[in-house]
Each structure stands twice: as structure tokens, then as C-alpha cells.
Scaffold this active site. Structure first.
Site, short mmCIF file in Angstrom:
data_model
loop_
_atom_site.label_atom_id
_atom_site.label_comp_id
_atom_site.label_asym_id
_atom_site.label_seq_id
_atom_site.Cartn_x
_atom_site.Cartn_y
_atom_site.Cartn_z
N PRO A 289 0.78 -1.24 0.00
CA PRO A 289 0.00 0.00 0.00
C PRO A 289 0.81 1.29 0.00
O PRO A 289 0.24 2.37 -0.13
CB PRO A 289 -0.82 -0.11 1.29
CG PRO A 289 0.02 -0.94 2.20
CD PRO A 289 0.71 -1.93 1.31
N ASN A 295 11.94 -0.35 6.94
CA ASN A 295 12.34 -1.36 7.89
C ASN A 295 13.86 -1.51 7.88
O ASN A 295 14.46 -1.71 6.83
CB ASN A 295 11.69 -2.70 7.54
CG ASN A 295 10.18 -2.58 7.44
OD1 ASN A 295 9.53 -2.07 8.34
ND2 ASN A 295 9.62 -3.03 6.33
N HIS A 318 14.81 8.16 -0.03
CA HIS A 318 13.97 8.46 1.14
C HIS A 318 14.06 7.35 2.17
O HIS A 318 14.29 7.61 3.37
CB HIS A 318 12.51 8.65 0.70
CG HIS A 318 11.60 9.07 1.80
ND1 HIS A 318 11.34 10.38 2.10
CD2 HIS A 318 10.89 8.34 2.71
CE1 HIS A 318 10.50 10.45 3.13
NE2 HIS A 318 10.22 9.21 3.52
N GLU A 319 13.87 6.09 1.73
CA GLU A 319 13.90 4.98 2.68
C GLU A 319 15.29 4.83 3.30
O GLU A 319 15.42 4.52 4.49
CB GLU A 319 13.46 3.68 2.00
CG GLU A 319 12.11 3.74 1.31
CD GLU A 319 11.00 4.35 2.15
OE1 GLU A 319 11.03 4.22 3.40
OE2 GLU A 319 10.09 4.97 1.57
N HIS A 322 15.99 7.29 6.12
CA HIS A 322 15.40 6.90 7.41
C HIS A 322 16.42 6.17 8.30
O HIS A 322 16.21 6.08 9.52
CB HIS A 322 14.19 5.99 7.18
CG HIS A 322 12.90 6.72 7.07
ND1 HIS A 322 12.40 7.52 8.08
CD2 HIS A 322 11.98 6.77 6.06
CE1 HIS A 322 11.24 8.03 7.70
NE2 HIS A 322 10.96 7.59 6.48
N GLU A 341 9.62 12.06 9.30
CA GLU A 341 9.43 12.24 7.87
C GLU A 341 9.94 13.56 7.32
O GLU A 341 10.41 13.62 6.18
CB GLU A 341 7.95 12.06 7.52
CG GLU A 341 7.40 10.66 7.84
CD GLU A 341 8.09 9.55 7.04
OE1 GLU A 341 8.89 9.86 6.12
OE2 GLU A 341 7.83 8.37 7.35
N TYR A 404 5.80 15.41 5.94
CA TYR A 404 6.89 15.16 4.99
C TYR A 404 7.47 16.45 4.42
O TYR A 404 8.66 16.74 4.57
CB TYR A 404 6.38 14.28 3.85
CG TYR A 404 6.08 12.86 4.20
CD1 TYR A 404 6.93 11.83 3.81
CD2 TYR A 404 4.94 12.52 4.92
CE1 TYR A 404 6.65 10.51 4.12
CE2 TYR A 404 4.64 11.21 5.24
CZ TYR A 404 5.51 10.20 4.84
OH TYR A 404 5.23 8.88 5.17
N LYS A 580 -1.17 6.08 -2.44
CA LYS A 580 -0.91 7.40 -3.02
C LYS A 580 -1.43 7.50 -4.45
O LYS A 580 -1.85 8.58 -4.90
CB LYS A 580 0.60 7.67 -3.00
CG LYS A 580 1.05 8.86 -3.81
CD LYS A 580 2.56 8.90 -3.97
CE LYS A 580 2.98 9.93 -5.00
NZ LYS A 580 4.44 9.94 -5.24
#
Length: 629
Positions: A289, A295, A318-319, A322, A341, A404, A580
Site C-alpha cells: 500500500p 524497515n 527516502h527509505e 530513514h 518524515e 513530509y 498514493k
């Protein structure tokens, strides 16, 4: 009366020793108004989880995870007698002391949607670890069980989790709050021939017996608990990076994400060492989704960003970002999501600039600002603030462009005010000082005052900083991103509309995805059928395999009732589940009287393939009900 009281005490004591769901003093509901995290019922201010040991078996027939978890903990208040855990739709079979296997008294409270049911456990007198035998339910909101037909190969079933924000409690009983961090180990048994992966150290080897062991030595919050099981192939593509994916996605993903190692090196140059060991990527089935989920050690990635030209790999940036902002330093409450974010979106931009150049970074910033301004126009003022802790919001509602993009533009403003070198030094120290901790907006503001505002009180006025964090809208001091490439596109659209330029004279051979998106968004919202046909004939939008470009074109097609694009719309909504991209299309159809029935028919067919979170988002849009559709 004394005798009766004595008998009652004896009876109550006997109840506490029963090995099943017994009556224990109800401290659960009394905590509703005093919880430090409104989205968790856990008493983590009294006793806190430090380590989990999971032993689970995947049952694809029953769509359940079955097994046990052993919880190690630390009492923060010595007098604490009970631990309260978060659960949702879990079947608790037994609770015992892990060292002696002696049953412990426990109580599972009635469900309080959307929080679930608090599990209250009497702590062992010797503070021994607690073992909980349990199983998840098929309706677990944090798990999606796919049939073989819903996968890329069509041969084997697939399972993946999505624990953020408060869905870990639907497959593990724990303290489901970002304020608590713990290490974990796990042993997962899966059908032979399939592979299990987790947000931990993953083995490249396929285990013929279907038993996989995992270790996560760094403390993480519960929303970063992750698992996936499927017919997964493996390919190492660089020093830190490997791809896990179904075979059809493996080589395309390896090409698409080839610059991930460059991104790691770029971020380390900016903000210090990557502290998580491997950085692997799991390409999930299209029903995932979200664009990605950070993770640790194994980011989950949607296949919708595999465009064939690396134009959408900012999602990887972006990931990856994190790994510093969010995974390393975490928001302690979801109402302060911007600490995750906003920082991550800022670092994403810096990575994109370093790897792909400043022009692409600015184009993406301009598109993000357009989207943020459009979204803010429909948000109440309370939800336009970075910190929303003064209002009562569902944990899912905080995930808007405010956290964000407004967060990113706030950090960018501070960078421009004090200079990039000074701001980078501040961020480096911030990540070092709060590594593996969870903090609030007020803690950040105090740290900012002590370490940056005090040095530059004229450049960073405290009132302006507070306006960014606690005020609605966008402050006037916002730096607006401007790019010449978009100005050129605007000029060409104007020349075409006034007859000075034909569509086939617009040179688009070198356009990036970002330029195509701006082109589509800069077109008038109302276009006649002849114009839509001409655009489609010139640029083949209805057949675009770029999911972002296709989305914007389909949105325009719905708004202008362009029927030749409806077949593509149906295929699109039946092939992906990224919220999105799908939610705005359903919303647009339901706003149009003559397309409402089409939207409902598409959704009735597509819904079984969507993740529970996507179903939860779209159901109210199309007024869906299980009985009447």
C-alpha cells in the site's frame, strides 16, 4: 463480615494463579486519560520491553502466524506488578514465566477500536522473562496474505507485514509505541521452497527445510518489526546492498536501484556512518500500500517505482535516509511524525542532489510544494501544523504531506539561514546525541535552542521557528523552489494553447519523469475531448508504463470524461495497491456523477487484491460495504 472479606482475598489470590484468562485488578481502562502515547495502552512508563524472542510458523491455509514470543523487560518503577501490552485481534493461548514455564495470570480487555485490546499480565516475582503463546488472526491489519494468483510468478502464496503506525500489535503482543525500543531475535518456519526475510540480518541462502533465523542487535521501535515470506530470489548488487524479489522483478530492480550504494556513500559523507550493517531491498507485490517502508536492514519497496530509467529512485533515497532520521532518531509519538518524515524528506533531497544533481532535486521540490499546497487547502488548520499533539488524531491521519514536505521545507529554511556547512554540523551532532532514542518536538526545540538558535538568534528567530512547528500553513519565509526547466514547459504549453506551437513540435525526448509530471499538472483542468485525444495521440499517455505519469494522466482523464483512457484506468486500479496512486483516482470518480458506478464496479473487483490499509482508505470513498458493495 471479616470472614467474608478474608474469603474474598483468598479467592482473589487463587484466581491470580490460574493458567488462563483470569480476573486481575483492572488498571487498563483507568489509564485512558493518562497514557503518555494516546495510540498505545501499554504502561511503558512503568515497565519497558528490552528484547523479544519470536518463534513463529506461517500457516498459509489458515492465514495465521502461530507460535510464541518471549519478552524481556526492565522495571522503571520497582513497585510495578503488571505489564500492559498492546494487541489487536490476537488469540492468546497461554502466558507463563519463561524460566519455569509456570503460568502467569493475565487479562485481555475488550476491544477499543482502533487501539485493540490491552493485555495485562502479572509480572513474575523474580522478574523472569514472560512467554506468550499466541496466534494472529486472518484479519490482522498488519499482515497481508496473498494467493499465488496475486503474485508475480503465480506459483506460490506470499505474506508481508506493514506494522506502521500501530499494526505490529496485530501480529505480536508488545508495547506498540515508537517511544519504546528493543532488540529482537526470531525463528520463522515457512513452507519448504519459500524464503522468509525480516527487518534484521538476512541470509542469502535458501534453507531447504524452510526454517530461518534472524537477529536484530540494534534497538528498534515496534513499527519497524517486519516480515515477508514468498518465492523470493536474491541478488547482491554492491557492498551493502542486495535485492530480494520475485524472479520477474529481480533484474529490473537490480538495474533500477543500482545507485543505492552511491546513495549510502553520499549520506555517510553528510551525516556519519551507516550503523545498520546491510541495506537490502525487498521488492513486494504490487498490492503493497505504500511507496516504501524503511524497515531497518531491509526496506520494503513498491514495484511501481521500477520505471526502467531510475527516474523514481528518489524513493530509495527516502527509505535510506530513514536509517538516520526515523530509525536512528525516532519520533516518540505519532503526533510528532515530522521528526521522522520531515528530516527524512530533507535528507532525501540532499542525497538526490548529490547523486542526480541539483536540477532534479529542485524539480522534485517544486512538485512536492505544489502537492503540499493543494493538500493543505483541504486540511483543517489543526492538521496543518508539524506537531499535532494538541489535537486528537488517528495514527493514520498524521501521515500527510505536512509531516513530509512542510517538515522538509522547515529544515531547508534553517539550512539557508545559517549556511549548509553549519546546518550539516548541527545535524551530525543531533544524530550522534540522540542515536537509538525516541524524542518529542519539545525535546527537539530545546536541543535546537541550545545548539543552533543560541548561535544565530537573528537568523533563526525563536518565534519564526515556533511558527513553523506549531502554526498552520506555510510561513512567509518559505524558500520557494524555482527551476528553469519548468518555466520552459510553461512557455511551451502557452505557445501550444495560443496556436504558436503544435504538440509534435514540443521537444520531449530528453524530458525526465519530473518534467512530464509538471507538464500534466500545468495543463488546464478542463479540456475538451479533441484536445485530450490530441495529447494522447502525441504522447501515448494512456499506455504509459510509468506509474506516476499514468496516474496524473488518468486523473486528468477522469476529470474530463476521456473514455479512451478508461480501459487503462481499469487495468491500473486492478494491478497496483499503492494508496498514493489509487485513492485520488477513486475520489475523482466518486465526485463525478456519471463515473460513480464505474468506480464502484472497479473497486468491487480490485478490492480483494488490496492491502487492508488500502481497503480501509477506499471503502468510505466508494461507500463500500461487505453486504451491499
Amino acid at each position: 463480615m471479616r470472614l467474608l472479606a478474608f474469603c474474598f482475598v483468598v479467592l482473589l489470590s487463587a484466581c491470580h494463579s490460574l493458567p488462563k484468562n483470569n480476573h486481575v485488578p483492572n488498571a487498563i481502562n483507568d489509564r485512558t486519560l493518562t497514557r503518555p502515547d494516546p495510540h498505545s495502552m501499554a504502561n511503558f512508563e512503568d515497565v519497558v520491553i528490552t528484547h523479544l524472542s519470536l518463534e513463529l510458523k506461517t500457516d498459509f491455509d489458515d492465514k495465521e502466524l502461530k507460535g510464541q514470543v518471549i519478552i524481556q523487560y526492565k522495571k522503571l518503577k520497582p513497585e510495578t506488578e503488571y505489564m500492559v501490552l498492546d494487541t489487536r485481534d490476537l488469540k492468546i493461548r497461554r502466558v507463563s514465566a519463561a524460566d519455569s514455564n509456570q503460568s502467569l495470570s493475565w487479562k485481555l480487555a475488550s476491544s477499543q477500536p482502533p487501539l485493540g485490546s490491552a493485555l495485562q499480565i502479572k509480572l513474575p516475582e523474580n522478574s523472569a522473562p514472560i512467554k506468550i503463546d499466541y496466534q494472529s488472526r486472518p484479519q490482522a491489519t498488519g499482515l497481508q496474505w496473498l494467493t499465488p494468483l496475486q503474485t508475480a510468478t503465480g506459483k506460490h502464496p506470499f505474506l508481508f507485514s506493514q506494522s506502521q503506525a500501530i499494526h505490529a500489535r496485530s501480529w505480536i503482543p508488545l508495547q506498540d509505541t515508537p517511544a519504546v525500543r528493543f532488540t529482537y531475535q526470531a525463528q520463522i518456519e515457512v513452507p519448504k521452497g519459500l524464503r522468509a526475510v525480516m527487518s534484521a540480518k538476512n541470509s542469502p541462502e535458501l534453507n531447504p527445510e524452510g526454517v530461518y533465523s534472524f537477529d536484530m542487535p540494534q534497538p528498534i521501535p515496534s513499527y519497524l518489526m517486519a516480515i515477508a515470506v514468498g518465492d523470493l530470489a536474491y541478488k547482491k548488487i554492491s557492498e551493502h546492498v542486495a535485492i530480494f524479489a520475485e524472479q520477474p522483478f529481480l533484474e529490473p530492480a537490480a538495474y533500477e536501484f543500482a545507485k543505492t550504494e552511491d546513495m549510502i556513500e553520499a549520506t555517510e559523507e553528510l551525516y556519519g556512518d551507516y550503523q545498520w550493517g546491510d541495506y537490502d531491498l525487498l521488492v513486494l507485490p504490487p498490492s503493497f500500500p505504500f511507496g516504501g517502508m524503511e524497515n531497518p536492514r531491509l526496506s520494503f519497496i513498491t514495484p511501481t517505482v521500477i520505471a526502467g530509467d531510475r527516474s523514481l529512485d528518489s524513493l530509495i533515497a527516502h527509505e535510506l535516509a530513514h536509517s538516520w532520521s526515523g530509525n536512528l532518531v525516532t519520533n516518540a509519538r505519532w503526533c510528532d511524525l515530522w521528526l521522522n518524515e520531515g528530516f527524512t524528506s530533507y535528507i532525501e533531497a540532499r542525497i538526490t542532489e548529490k547523486v542526480h544533481g541539483q536540477e532534479r532535486m529542485i524539480m522534485e521540490a517544486a512538485l512536492n510544494l505544489q502537492g503540499l499546497q493543494k493538500e493543505m487547502a483541504d486540511l483543517p488548520e489543526a492538521e496543518q501544523r508539524l506537531s499535532t499533539c494538541e489535537v486528537e488524531l488517528d495514527s493514520e491521519d498524521v501521515f500527510s504531506g505536512v509531516a513530509y514536505d512542510k517538515g522538509r521545507f522547515f529544515l531547508e529554511w534553517m539550512e539557508k539561514q545559517v549556511g549548509r556547512a553549519e546546518f550539516d554540523a548541527f545535524l551530525n551532532q543531533y544524530f550522534a546525541d540522540f542515536a537509538f532514542q525516541s524524542i518529542t518536538s519539545s525535546q527537539f526545540l530545546t536541543y535546537l535552542q541550545d545548539n543552533l538558535i543560541s548561535k544565530y538568534p537573528q537568523k533563526l528567530p525563536l518565534e519564526t521557528v515556533k511558527e513553523w512547528i506549531y502554526g498552520p500553513g506555510l510561513p512567509d519565509v518559505l524558500y520557494v523552489p524555482v527551476t528553469d526547466r519548468f518555466e520552459v514547459i510553461n512557455d511551451r504549453i502557452s505557445a501550444w494553447q495560443t496556436g504558436r506551437l503544435r504538440l509534435d513540435e514540443i521537444k520531449t525526448e530528453d524530458w525526465t519523469t519530473q518534467e512530464w509530471l509538471h507538464f500534466l499538472r500545468a495543463l488546464p483542468e478542463s479540456l475538451d475531448q479533441k484536445t485530450m485525444q490530441a495529447l494522447d495521440r502525441a504522447f501515448h499517455f494512456s499506455e504509459s508504463q510509468n506509474s506516476e505519469i499514468a496516474h496524473d494522466w488518468l486523473l486528468l482523464s477522469i476529470q474530463n470524461r476521456y473514455q479512451p483512457a478508461y480501459d487503462r484506468l481499469i487495468r491500473y486500479l486492478n494491478s497496483i495497491g499503492r494508496m498514493k496512486l489509487i485513492v485520488p483516482l477513486y475520489e475523482a470518480m466518486m465526485k463525478t456523477d456519471d463515473l460513480q458506478q464505474l468506480g464502484k464496479r472497479i473497486y468491487a473487483k480490485a478490492r480483494p487484491g488490496y492491502h487492508p490499509l488500502a481497503q480501509q482508505a477506499v471503502d468510505p470513498v466508494v461507500n463500500y460495504s461487505e453486504s451491499g458493495h
